[in-house]
Design an enzyme around this catalytic site. Structure first.
Site, short mmCIF file in Angstrom:
data_model
loop_
_atom_site.label_atom_id
_atom_site.label_comp_id
_atom_site.label_asym_id
_atom_site.label_seq_id
_atom_site.Cartn_x
_atom_site.Cartn_y
_atom_site.Cartn_z
N SER A 259 37.50 18.88 27.62
CA SER A 259 37.21 17.72 27.53
C SER A 259 38.11 16.94 28.13
O SER A 259 39.26 17.05 28.13
CB SER A 259 36.96 17.26 26.02
N PHE B 261 28.89 13.35 29.45
CA PHE B 261 27.67 14.10 29.84
C PHE B 261 26.61 13.60 29.07
O PHE B 261 26.63 13.43 27.77
CB PHE B 261 27.98 15.48 29.87
N TYR C 189 39.76 15.68 17.80
CA TYR C 189 38.93 16.08 19.03
C TYR C 189 39.84 16.27 20.04
O TYR C 189 39.96 17.42 20.68
CB TYR C 189 37.87 15.12 19.51
N ASP D 130 23.97 30.85 19.44
CA ASP D 130 24.11 29.27 18.87
C ASP D 130 23.86 29.58 16.99
O ASP D 130 23.34 30.51 16.71
CB ASP D 130 22.96 28.55 19.25
N LEU E 142 24.90 21.35 27.32
CA LEU E 142 25.71 21.72 28.36
C LEU E 142 25.38 23.38 28.47
O LEU E 142 25.12 23.87 29.50
CB LEU E 142 27.13 21.64 28.47
#
Ligand SMILES: NC(=O)c1ccc[n+]([C@@H]2O[C@H](COP(=O)([O-])OP(=O)(O)OC[C@H]3O[C@@H](n4cnc5c(N)ncnc54)[C@H](O)[C@@H]3O)[C@@H](O)[C@H]2O)c1
Length: 255
Positions: free
Chosen positions: A148, A194, A161, A36, A17
């Protein structure tokens, strides 16, 4: 916030993403810094995007790496927006295993450390930078976070999560209120399923089953779908304090 000629930071910009968002920003005439892990493909991704993109190595859970990364980001001008995509999936651990033993605490901590503490760390550092900006049309900066759909319909085994992403959703309105006096907006995208490297680790038949469960369109989300929403949220100056599900109307079943 205008995209053209402004500088944006995309965390997790080396993959999935984040990579799609960095690409869309460059296509829109923005300058982008991909943040990153040093071990990621960020340098190659930035090179592919050309002169308007640069890579900085960062671990979002690390307090000390931010100043250097943000200095690099601001070498061409003030940071005007951030899309925070860096994160990890959960470990699919149930609270009790098959023998009734308690689930692993280290795994739970690690997911919270990266997805929740990491998000707060990004938010506080970028807000400190953007608060110094000269306002443009009253606005100093815009932030897009990533939750999410698991924040709302977490499945069995997704405790860590879901906890991490529900917390990101929970922070969104507070962050928007907190930063309102600085002219900084904060919104969150809650993606459904995704097609990124994060989901690629699943078997093909499982991925096909997941696509079939999306009401419409009957497919996995494309990273470009996320990027389009992220750019809208950066640009639309009245969007603030909101979490937007981007999921083809899917509601996840218990398992
Ligand atoms: N793909 C999906 O279906 C989906 C669905 C819902 C939410 N999400 C969320 O979207 C975000 C992006 O996911 P993706 O699918 O693009 O995953 P991805 O694995 O393709 O990309 C994640 C990126 O984050 C980076 N990263 C991980 N830990 C980091 C750290 N500590 N510091 C800096 N960078 C770090 C990775 O190196 C990687 O480049 C994640 O927060 C994920 O939870 C994804």
């Amino acid at each position: 916030m205008q995209l053209q000629d402004n500088i944006f930071l995309v965390t997790g910009g080396a993959s999935g993403l984040g990579e799609a968002t960095a690409t869309a920003l460059v296509d829109a005439g923005a300058r982008v810094v991909l943040a990153d892990l040093a071990s990621s493909d960020g340098a190659a991704t930035a090179a592919r995007l050309g002169g308007a993109a640069a890579f900085v190595a960062i671990d979002i859970t690390d307090e000390s790496s931010f100043d250097a990364a943000l200095d690099a980001a601001e070498s061409h001008g003030p940071l005007r927006g951030v899309v925070h995509c860096a994160g990890r999936g959960g470990d699919r651990l149930r609270i009790l295993d098959k023998e009734g033993h308690p689930g692993d605490l280290d795994s739970f901590r690690n997911v919270l450390e990266i997805n929740l503490i990491g998000t707060y760390n990004v938010l506080r550092h970028v807000a400190a930078r953007m608060a110094r900006n000269e306002p443009i049309d009253g606005e100093r900066g815009a932030v897009v976070l990533t939750a999410s759909v698991a924040a709302f319909d977490g499945q069995i085994g997704q405790t860590s999560y879901t906890a991490s992403k529900a917390a990101v959703h929970g922070m969104t309105l507070v962050a928007a209120r907190d930063l309102a006096s600085f002219g900084i907006r904060v919104n969150t995208i809650a993606p459904g399923l995704f097609d990124t490297p994060m989901l690629a680790r699943l078997r093909t038949d499982i991925r096909e089953g997941l696509s079939a469960g999306v009401p419409f369109p009957k497919r996995l989300g494309r990273p470009e779908d996320y990027a389009g929403m992220a750019l809208t949220l950066l640009q639309n100056s009245y969007a603030n304090g909101e979490t937007i599900r981007l999921d083809g109307a899917i509601r996840m079943a218990p398992r």
